[in-house]
Write a protein that holds these residues in place. Sequence first.
Motif, PDB file in Angstrom:
ATOM      1  N   TYR A  10      -2.937  -1.499  -8.614  1.00 50.25           N
ATOM      2  CA  TYR A  10      -2.545  -3.023  -8.182  1.00 50.25           C
ATOM      3  C   TYR A  10      -3.581  -3.277  -6.952  1.00 50.25           C
ATOM      4  O   TYR A  10      -3.873  -2.401  -6.352  1.00 50.25           O
ATOM      5  CB  TYR A  10      -1.231  -2.916  -7.397  1.00 50.25           C
ATOM      6  CG  TYR A  10      -0.152  -2.795  -8.873  1.00 50.25           C
ATOM      7  CD1 TYR A  10       0.230  -4.054  -9.209  1.00 50.25           C
ATOM      8  CD2 TYR A  10       0.090  -1.904  -9.406  1.00 50.25           C
ATOM      9  CE1 TYR A  10       0.997  -4.155 -10.432  1.00 50.25           C
ATOM     10  CE2 TYR A  10       0.948  -1.699 -10.517  1.00 50.25           C
ATOM     11  CZ  TYR A  10       1.487  -2.849 -11.006  1.00 50.25           C
ATOM     12  OH  TYR A  10       2.170  -2.883 -12.025  1.00 50.25           O
ATOM     13  N   SER A  11      -3.790  -4.645  -6.733  1.00 51.10           N
ATOM     14  CA  SER A  11      -4.937  -4.854  -5.677  1.00 51.10           C
ATOM     15  C   SER A  11      -4.569  -6.389  -5.078  1.00 51.10           C
ATOM     16  O   SER A  11      -4.077  -7.023  -5.678  1.00 51.10           O
ATOM     17  CB  SER A  11      -6.336  -5.048  -6.252  1.00 51.10           C
ATOM     18  OG  SER A  11      -7.303  -5.272  -5.548  1.00 51.10           O
ATOM     19  N   ARG A  12      -4.977  -6.357  -4.039  1.00 49.51           N
ATOM     20  CA  ARG A  12      -4.835  -7.729  -3.144  1.00 49.51           C
ATOM     21  C   ARG A  12      -5.849  -8.628  -3.688  1.00 49.51           C
ATOM     22  O   ARG A  12      -5.793  -9.790  -3.489  1.00 49.51           O
ATOM     23  CB  ARG A  12      -4.524  -7.666  -1.766  1.00 49.51           C
ATOM     24  CG  ARG A  12      -3.479  -6.784  -1.065  1.00 49.51           C
ATOM     25  CD  ARG A  12      -3.570  -6.798   0.432  1.00 49.51           C
ATOM     26  NE  ARG A  12      -2.592  -5.991   0.857  1.00 49.51           N
ATOM     27  CZ  ARG A  12      -2.727  -4.731   1.201  1.00 49.51           C
ATOM     28  NH1 ARG A  12      -3.984  -4.076   0.959  1.00 49.51           N
ATOM     29  NH2 ARG A  12      -1.879  -4.076   1.562  1.00 49.51           N
ATOM     30  N   ASP A  17     -12.438  -5.772  -6.660  1.00 49.17           N
ATOM     31  CA  ASP A  17     -12.079  -4.437  -6.941  1.00 49.17           C
ATOM     32  C   ASP A  17     -12.768  -4.281  -8.497  1.00 49.17           C
ATOM     33  O   ASP A  17     -13.051  -3.002  -8.627  1.00 49.17           O
ATOM     34  CB  ASP A  17     -10.841  -3.935  -6.803  1.00 49.17           C
ATOM     35  CG  ASP A  17     -10.427  -3.632  -5.521  1.00 49.17           C
ATOM     36  OD1 ASP A  17     -11.158  -3.795  -4.623  1.00 49.17           O
ATOM     37  OD2 ASP A  17      -9.026  -3.551  -5.289  1.00 49.17           O
ATOM     38  N   THR A 103     -11.314   9.404   1.045  1.00 50.77           N
ATOM     39  CA  THR A 103     -10.657   8.245   0.549  1.00 50.77           C
ATOM     40  C   THR A 103     -11.713   7.167   0.514  1.00 50.77           C
ATOM     41  O   THR A 103     -12.590   7.148   1.367  1.00 50.77           O
ATOM     42  CB  THR A 103      -9.674   7.677   1.259  1.00 50.77           C
ATOM     43  OG1 THR A 103      -8.568   8.551   1.505  1.00 50.77           O
ATOM     44  CG2 THR A 103      -8.996   6.333   0.763  1.00 50.77           C
ATOM     45  N   ARG A 105     -12.803   3.577  -0.057  1.00 42.05           N
ATOM     46  CA  ARG A 105     -12.195   2.271   0.384  1.00 42.05           C
ATOM     47  C   ARG A 105     -12.506   1.095  -0.770  1.00 42.05           C
ATOM     48  O   ARG A 105     -13.748   1.051  -1.002  1.00 42.05           O
ATOM     49  CB  ARG A 105     -12.633   1.472   1.818  1.00 42.05           C
ATOM     50  CG  ARG A 105     -12.360   2.456   3.014  1.00 42.05           C
ATOM     51  CD  ARG A 105     -10.639   2.433   2.962  1.00 42.05           C
ATOM     52  NE  ARG A 105     -10.505   3.439   4.319  1.00 42.05           N
ATOM     53  CZ  ARG A 105      -9.402   3.968   4.264  1.00 42.05           C
ATOM     54  NH1 ARG A 105      -8.279   3.830   3.344  1.00 42.05           N
ATOM     55  NH2 ARG A 105      -8.986   4.858   5.405  1.00 42.05           N
ATOM     56  N   GLY A 110      -7.258  -1.598  -0.551  1.00 43.16           N
ATOM     57  CA  GLY A 110      -6.623  -0.162  -0.840  1.00 43.16           C
ATOM     58  C   GLY A 110      -7.717   0.841  -0.695  1.00 43.16           C
ATOM     59  O   GLY A 110      -8.737   0.704  -0.445  1.00 43.16           O
ATOM     60  N   GLY A 111      -7.359   2.127  -1.466  1.00 43.46           N
ATOM     61  CA  GLY A 111      -8.515   2.962  -1.462  1.00 43.46           C
ATOM     62  C   GLY A 111      -7.800   3.995  -2.757  1.00 43.46           C
ATOM     63  O   GLY A 111      -6.777   4.041  -3.403  1.00 43.46           O
TER      64      GLY A 111
END
Length: 128
Positions: A10-12, A17, A103, A105, A110-111
């Motif tokens: 899931y991504s904004r 992405d 992590t 980015r 998200g990450g």
Amino acid sequence: MINGIHLLLYSRDPEADRAFFRDVLGFSSVDAGEGWLIFALPPAEMGIHRGDGKFVEHHADHDLSGSVIYLMCDDLRATMDSLKSKGAETTEIVQAGWGITTTVRLPGGGGLGLYQPRHATALDLGRN
């Protein structure tokens, strides 16, 4: 017979992405229509951890167990350097009992975890 796993991320900002997975991580993909890329993934393994009950996603009218994504590598520092040369941002390295980790980015906010394992892996096991 189960023949694969389809992972949902899931991504904004899915378009950014998807471009990151294609251009920075170098994952191959197919276009499922209208620019919706489905990515081929490297070999995978799964560990089942105790959760606190918050790792549930309502999807397709059902509550499904949630997950956390970690990419795996043989040399964390070299992989981080390669990703940084392509514009990716990573966090500081953290030493954990199970490996060294950072992590990565994502442009969508998200990450992804990235780690060099210190444990035995199941990546080379044959398919069921």
